[in-house]
Write a protein that holds these residues in place. Structure first.
Motif, short mmCIF file in Angstrom:
data_model
loop_
_atom_site.label_atom_id
_atom_site.label_comp_id
_atom_site.label_asym_id
_atom_site.label_seq_id
_atom_site.Cartn_x
_atom_site.Cartn_y
_atom_site.Cartn_z
N VAL A 141 -78.81 -5.67 27.91
CA VAL A 141 -78.99 -5.06 29.24
C VAL A 141 -80.43 -5.34 29.71
CG1 VAL A 141 -78.73 -2.99 30.65
CG2 VAL A 141 -77.29 -3.30 28.62
N ASP A 142 -81.35 -5.33 28.78
CA ASP A 142 -82.74 -5.71 29.08
C ASP A 142 -82.80 -7.14 29.61
OD1 ASP A 142 -84.53 -3.71 28.60
OD2 ASP A 142 -84.76 -4.15 26.45
N ASP A 148 -84.59 -8.92 37.87
CA ASP A 148 -85.94 -8.69 38.37
C ASP A 148 -86.49 -9.99 38.97
OD1 ASP A 148 -88.27 -7.25 38.78
OD2 ASP A 148 -89.14 -7.88 36.87
N PHE A 149 -86.25 -11.07 38.24
CA PHE A 149 -86.70 -12.39 38.69
C PHE A 149 -86.05 -12.74 40.03
CE2 PHE A 149 -86.21 -17.02 38.84
CZ PHE A 149 -87.49 -17.46 38.56
N VAL A 174 -81.76 -6.03 44.85
CA VAL A 174 -82.57 -4.81 44.65
C VAL A 174 -81.67 -3.70 44.12
CG1 VAL A 174 -83.99 -3.06 45.81
CG2 VAL A 174 -84.22 -5.47 46.46
N GLN A 175 -80.46 -3.58 44.72
CA GLN A 175 -79.53 -2.54 44.27
C GLN A 175 -79.10 -2.79 42.83
OE1 GLN A 175 -78.59 0.20 45.95
NE2 GLN A 175 -80.02 -0.42 47.55
N LEU A 176 -78.81 -4.04 42.52
CA LEU A 176 -78.38 -4.38 41.16
C LEU A 176 -79.50 -4.07 40.15
CD1 LEU A 176 -76.51 -7.75 41.81
CD2 LEU A 176 -75.49 -5.63 40.94
N HIS A 177 -80.71 -4.41 40.54
CA HIS A 177 -81.84 -4.14 39.66
C HIS A 177 -81.99 -2.65 39.44
CE1 HIS A 177 -86.16 -3.76 38.56
NE2 HIS A 177 -85.85 -4.81 37.82
N GLY A 178 -81.81 -1.89 40.53
CA GLY A 178 -81.92 -0.42 40.45
C GLY A 178 -80.86 0.15 39.51
N LEU A 179 -79.64 -0.35 39.61
CA LEU A 179 -78.56 0.15 38.75
C LEU A 179 -78.83 -0.18 37.29
CD1 LEU A 179 -75.51 -0.73 41.02
CD2 LEU A 179 -76.09 1.57 40.22
#
Ligand SMILES: Cc1cc2nc3c(=O)[nH]c(=O)nc-3n(C[C@H](O)[C@H](O)[C@H](O)COP(=O)(O)O)c2cc1C
Ligand code: SF4
Ligand code: FES
Length: 534
Positions: A445-446, A453-454, A471-476
């Motif tokens: 997951v990391d 993030d990239f 952005v939403q995917l990164h937030g989730l």
């Protein structure tokens, strides 16, 4: 320059080479760990031993085993030295005079028959680590520019395209589009002004294949571009190379100057009616500028934003003109294909993936470096046999290919042959050649969050699905990693991945969810174990 003069240069250069040749890697990897100092010390030590004339030191491009650099090889003795320091240089010279000697301070002695080398089939990298990239004469001495001459005097433009088509070569920049078909499309387009572009933007984290090719054998790429230009009817080329590659830029600039001086670039090349010049454009580091329409906009002096296709660059590219855009490794394959014929190239690899592929093998792997293998070689062969597996007896958990557009191959699928289609079927892709090995301690997951993030920060923002979706995917993913996510969030993550893939304008957004989807496919329990427990 005519063919006779070219061959005279080749012969003279070969004759002038000393009997004993010490090759010292002077590509970026080894230069970052005292490669230049090692070369300087070798030159001093040879002078002190009075061996000038008999022994020469040659700064060469990448010798592939980058993880063991700086590397030094002695020909024809066949010795390889690894992790060499300037202080160890006298021991190398001592062994030159007495090969049986094992002086105290001798560097680690390598093995040129090591599986890391023996599993390779160098076609793109055939000159890498063998010749001095700063010397056009050394390139000519290994038959450089002969295929450009042949493509001007012995083959018609259609004949050249027929060989490339027959070879089955597919673009090495990631998409895998058939190169012959692309060339034929540009060649058929009407219009006097056409361009060829070399995409050297190489932005995938962990990838360094194209940089190495440019640093190690720049003339090979120039010759490939010139053959392409003549075949499609272009007289002007651009190499778009990222600013983070200063050594590649320097070597390219020098190579262009040398080719111009010899009449191998500019007007009336080889005294033929063919004119061709190449300009370098330095990219400012935006990943999206590797996407062909954004790259073209950037060369035009505009903001590097992708455009919808069609029209494809082959139809209307740079300044609206038909434009051939290929990757560095694609161009580096052209000379051997023209030299040996399309059938020869097509005999290497598998039914649908021909030739070889260069990979930058990195991560948790014993033998890191550049590997060039025939298509069809298994991932296991590369990672465990050539790469030596995970250091200290660790186990491979997954192998990432295709960078931020690709995915992870789990350990139980390592026997998959490397081909465009098999990798796609696994949920990853060939990509441009990054291959990152992950061990059992890696949190998948990391990994997914790293790539998201990239993509989030590299999104150009032109279209909403990618700009807001990443952005939403990164937030989730962050919520998951902080144990704040619910089962509903996990469903949302998956649905959003599909939405971003299907509705984004360019390849960046269309492929940004791949690392998440592929880790969900093979490591779903890791996601589920992170869900909020209350
Ligand atoms: C976001 C993004 C980044 C890309 N970066 C590169 C790159 O760095 N180098 C490259 O050759 N192709 C890159 N590509 C692919 C190019 O758009 C193009 O397909 C390629 O240069 C064509 O050359 P080829 O047919 O020889 O592969 C990228 C595509 C996308 C969507
Ligand atoms: S998908 Fe992303 S990178 Fe591509 S145009 Fe849309 S916002 Fe820009
Ligand atoms: S950079 Fe020296 S071996 Fe690759």
């Amino acid at each position: 320059m005519d063919l006779l003069e070219l061959r005279e240069i080749a012969q003279k250069t070969q004759e002038q080479q000393a009997k004993i040749r010490i090759r010292c890697c002077n590509a970026a990897g080894c230069l970052s760990s005292q490669g230049q100092e090692v070369k300087d010390s070798l030159e001093t030590a040879i002078a002190e031993a009075g061996l000038q004339g008999q022994v020469e030191v040659c700064g060469v491009g990448c010798m592939k085993f980058c993880g063991r650099g700086p590397l030094v090889a002695v020909d024809p003795q066949g010795s390889l030295y690894e992790l060499v320091t300037p202080e160890q240089v006298p021991a190398i010279i001592e062994r030159l005079q007495n090969p049986q000697a094992l002086p105290e301070n001798v560097p680690q002695i390598g093995d040129l028959n090591h599986p890391f080398f023996s599993g390779q089939l160098p076609i793109v990298l055939e000159n890498s680590g063998q010749i001095d990239p700063d010397s056009i004469d050394e390139y000519i001495a290994v038959s450089g520019y002969e295929q450009l001459h042949r493509s001007l005097y012995e083959l018609s433009p259609e004949g050249v395209i027929a060989e490339i088509t027959k070879s089955g070569l597919r673009g090495r920049g990631g998409g895998g589009y058939p190169t012959g078909l692309k060339w034929a499309t540009v060649a058929k387009m009407p219009g006097k002004q056409k361009y060829v572009i070399c995409n050297a933007d190489e932005g995938d984290p962990g990838a360094f294949m194209d940089r190495s090719v440019l640093e190690s054998d720049p003339h090979r790429v120039l010759e490939g571009m010139a053959i392409a230009a003549r075949a499609v009817g272009a007289n002007h080329g651009f190499i778009y190379v990222r600013a983070e590659y200063p050594l590649a830029i320097k070597r390219l600039q020098k190579a262009i100057q040398q080719a111009k001086k010899y009449g191998l670039m500019g007007s009336q090349i080889f005294e033929s009616p063919f004119d061709f010049k190449i300009d370098i454009r330095v990219g400012a580091g935006a990943f999206v500028c590797g996407e062909e329409t954004a790259l073209i906009a950037s060369i035009e002096g505009k903001r590097g934003n992708p455009k919808p296709r069609p029209p494809y660059p082959a139809q209307a590219g740079l300044w609206g003109c038909p434009t051939l855009i290929n990757n560095v490794e694609t161009y580096a394959n052209i000379v051997p294909i023209i030299r040996n014929g399309g059938d020869w190239y097509a005999s290497i690899g598998t039914a649908k993936s021909k030739g070889t592929k260069v990979f930058a093998l990195t991560g948790k792997v014993e033998n890191a470096g550049l590997v060039e293998v025939p298509m069809g070689t298994t991932v296991r062969q590369v990672v465990e046999v050539m790469g030596g597996g995970v250091p200290d007896g660790g186990k491979v958990k997954a192998v990432q290919t295709g960078g931020p557009s690709g995915g992870c191959i789990p350990a139980d699928k390592l026997d998959t042959p490397i081909e465009y289609d098999t990798l796609l079927a696994l949920g990853t892709m060939m990509g441009s050649g990054g291959m990152i090995v992950m061990d059992e301690h890696t949190n998948m997951v990391d990994v997914a969050q790293f790539y998201m993030d990239f993509c989030q920060s590299e999104s150009c923002g032109k279209c909403v699905p990618c700009r807001a979706g990443t952005v939403q995917l990164h937030g989730l993913l962050t919520r998951l990693l902080e144990h704040q996510a619910t089962a509903e969030d996990l469903q949302k993550l998956e649905a959003l991945c599909h939405m971003v893939k299907e509705t984004s304008l360019c390849g960046l957004g269309q492929s940004a969810p791949n690392p998440v989807l592929s880790t969900l496919r093979y490591f779903r329990q890791e996601y589920e174990s992170l869900l909020q427990t209350r």
